[in-house]
Design an enzyme around this catalytic site. Structure first.
Site, PDB file in Angstrom:
ATOM      1  N   THR A   1     -24.100  33.934 -30.425  1.00  9.25           N
ATOM      2  CA  THR A   1     -24.799  33.333 -29.294  1.00  9.25           C
ATOM      3  C   THR A   1     -25.824  32.375 -29.883  1.00  9.25           C
ATOM      4  OG1 THR A   1     -26.592  34.970 -29.145  1.00  9.25           O
ATOM      5  CG2 THR A   1     -24.564  35.465 -27.944  1.00  9.25           C
ATOM      6  N   HIS A   2     -26.037  31.246 -29.216  1.00 13.53           N
ATOM      7  CA  HIS A   2     -26.952  30.212 -29.720  1.00 13.53           C
ATOM      8  C   HIS A   2     -26.545  29.738 -31.121  1.00 13.53           C
ATOM      9  CE1 HIS A   2     -29.779  31.221 -26.438  1.00 13.53           C
ATOM     10  NE2 HIS A   2     -29.456  32.477 -26.700  1.00 13.53           N
TER      11      HIS A   2
ATOM     12  N   GLN B   1      -7.210  -0.662  -5.938  1.00  9.22           N
ATOM     13  CA  GLN B   1      -6.371  -1.012  -7.080  1.00  9.22           C
ATOM     14  C   GLN B   1      -7.009  -0.549  -8.382  1.00  9.22           C
ATOM     15  OE1 GLN B   1      -5.025  -5.157  -7.283  1.00  9.22           O
ATOM     16  NE2 GLN B   1      -5.551  -5.206  -9.438  1.00  9.22           N
TER      17      GLN B   1
ATOM     18  N   TYR C   1      -7.542   0.491   3.920  1.00  9.82           N
ATOM     19  CA  TYR C   1      -7.262  -0.041   2.591  1.00  9.82           C
ATOM     20  C   TYR C   1      -8.265  -1.119   2.222  1.00  9.82           C
ATOM     21  CZ  TYR C   1      -5.192  -2.377  -1.348  1.00  9.82           C
ATOM     22  OH  TYR C   1      -5.015  -2.932  -2.581  1.00  9.82           O
TER      23      TYR C   1
ATOM     24  N   LYS D   1      -6.176   2.887 -10.332  1.00  9.85           N
ATOM     25  CA  LYS D   1      -4.908   3.142 -11.041  1.00  9.85           C
ATOM     26  C   LYS D   1      -5.113   3.282 -12.549  1.00  9.85           C
ATOM     27  CE  LYS D   1      -1.468   0.528  -9.778  1.00  9.85           C
ATOM     28  NZ  LYS D   1      -0.579  -0.656  -9.700  1.00  9.85           N
TER      29      LYS D   1
ATOM     30  N   SER E   1      -9.356  12.494 -47.490  1.00  5.49           N
ATOM     31  CA  SER E   1     -10.379  11.448 -47.507  1.00  5.49           C
ATOM     32  C   SER E   1      -9.863  10.240 -48.279  1.00  5.49           C
ATOM     33  CB  SER E   1     -11.655  11.978 -48.152  1.00  5.49           C
ATOM     34  OG  SER E   1     -12.539  10.921 -48.449  1.00  5.49           O
TER      35      SER E   1
ATOM     36  N   ASN F   1       0.840  -1.197   0.000  1.00  2.84           N
ATOM     37  CA  ASN F   1       0.000   0.000   0.000  1.00  2.84           C
ATOM     38  C   ASN F   1       0.874   1.245   0.000  1.00  2.84           C
ATOM     39  OD1 ASN F   1      -2.066  -1.834   0.327  1.00  2.84           O
ATOM     40  ND2 ASN F   1      -2.309  -1.458   2.518  1.00  2.84           N
TER      41      ASN F   1
END
Length: 445
Positions: A166-167, A333, A328, A336, A289, A121
């Protein structure tokens, strides 16, 4: 690559007694991808082991000679790992066991002293903490680099007229400088946020063992200083409880930067279309493309836009794991993988943005053409209001005469936008001053 002589070509466990076999399905399930993920943490684990050994020497657990031998071997292991002659693979349960087995093989009983007063740990917590410190340095530096590139571009092109939206609808006249300065300030904020997270995680959990301390006078402060930590994480149980919490903070810092990047990438994906045509991307950020000879696609920008999903999903994954009691739990684990995945994906994306900003080119003609006469209605209403007409009355008058409006000179109009931060008063010097101040918070590498 062949295993070093003496290291078995089958997975073994530090806690395993005798030569009894471990069921492979169970082994694969419990170890998961740890040994692969630990390649990101291995050098940090080695450094922390060396610091722990030096701490053990200071309290008389290992001799000066043993300390010298073990630290030299750890230097050799790091060099072999960097050179690729030592491979962290499925012969080992994880990086921690690989280090101890290497030292025990090379140094005999002295190698067996390395784990004194330390749990796995401890090892994973400190190695992960060192990893997070390192990546926070990279994250803050990346944010600073993007902010700098946007600010420099704004300083070079402060007043090219372009529509403000805007929008997603044309709203008012704006400028290249205002658009770029928005991102300079945004990434400065993201730098500041990441630096604040860095200050929180800059504490050493090493020496807390399984979460309750040990009956040895470990030199925890000395080891923390040796590893470059700003302070000690004092409480052993909190050293366990903070796992996942700190990882989530680091991912949140990455996510904030990536959300800024997503908005920039969205703008660029729009502004580079034929319909807008405001910006030309650097050629290395464009692909062709496979079927349409006429197509050139902003694939890099689109992937930058989509990459925010990785840290976002990683945060959710960690939050889902953390419904745990104190102390713990093996569930930890599972924090991670999302940490490493989210952080590495974010940094990979952020690193390529400064060159993108530096290399993109504005198309002033298209930007000017996109500013129609009706977009000046707000300016006209405010001019009348400043002359004494109540704003709501001026607003209605301008609205009723939209079809009659004529576009003034765009440059002259923007020059009148004098509100602080507006097109005529971008206050780029203030943004630069703050950026320089925040850059001083970037943690040391």
């Amino acid at each position: 690559v062949d295993a070093p002589i003496g290291i078995m070509n089958m997975k073994t466990y530090l806690w395993q007694e005798g030569s009894g076999g471990i069921d492979k399905a169970i082994s694969d399930f419990t170890a998961g991808e740890d040994v692969i993920l630990d390649r990101h943490l291995f050098e940090f684990d080695i450094d922390a082991t060396a610091a722990h050994v030096r701490g053990l020497e200071r309290i008389g657990i290992v001799s000066a000679e043993e300390c010298s031998v073990l630290c030299s071997l750890l230097d050799e292991l790091k060099a072999e790992f960097r050179a690729g002659s030592f491979v962290l693979d499925d012969r080992f349960e994880d990086g921690h066991s690989a280090i101890e087995m290497y030292l025990t093989e090379k140094a005999g009983p002295a190698g067996g002293r390395v784990h004194t007063g330390r749990s796995r740990n401890d090892q994973v917590a400190v190695a992960t903490r060192l990893y997070m410190k390192d990546r926070i340095h990279e994250l803050t530096a990346a944010c600073a680099g993007i902010a700098e590139s946007c600010l420099a571009k704004a300083e070079a092109f402060p007043d090219l007229p372009m529509p403000g939206y805007t929008h997603l609808q044309r709203a008012v006249p704006s400028s290249s400088g205002l658009w770029l300065a928005a991102f300079a300030e945004a990434f400065t904020d993201s730098l500041s946020y990441a630096a604040a997270v860095g200050e929180i995680v800059d504490c050493s959990p090493l020496g807390t063992a399984a979460g309750y301390g040990v009956n040895l006078p470990l030199d925890r402060d000395g080891v923390a200083a040796d590893l470059g930590f700003g302070r000690l994480q004092v409480n052993p149980m909190y050293a366990q409880n903070s796992r996942g919490k700190f990882e989530g903070m680091v991912l949140q810092a990455a996510l904030h930067a990536m959300q800024d990047l997503r908005r920039l990438a969205w703008d660029l994906s729009l502004f580079t279309t034929s319909e807008f045509g405001f910006i030309q991307l650097p050629p290395e950020y464009i692909t062709g493309s496979s079927i349409m000879p006429n197509k050139f696609n902003p694939d890099v920008v689109e992937l930058l836009r989509g990459r925010v999903a990785t840290p976002e999903a990683a945060i959710l994954e960690i939050q889902s794991v953390l419904s745990l009691p104190s102390g713990y739990q093996r569930d930890l684990q599972l924090t991670k993988a999302p940490l490493i995945r989210g952080v590495e994906a974010s940094l990979q994306a952020l690193r390529i943005v400064p060159a993108l900003v530096n290399g993109m080119e504005f198309k002033p003609g298209r930007m000017r053409e996109a500013i129609s006469a009706d977009m000046y209605a707000t300016d006209i209403a405010l001019e009348q209001s400043a002359a004494g007409v109540p704003f709501r009355e001026a607003y209605l008058q301008a609205k009723q005469k939209l079809d009659e409006l004529e576009a003034p000179d765009a440059d002259a109009s923007l020059a009148q936008r004098v509100s602080p931060g507006g097109c005529a008063d971008l206050l780029l010097d203030r943004i630069r001053a703050r950026l320089e101040k925040e850059k001083s918070r970037i943690p040391a590498a």
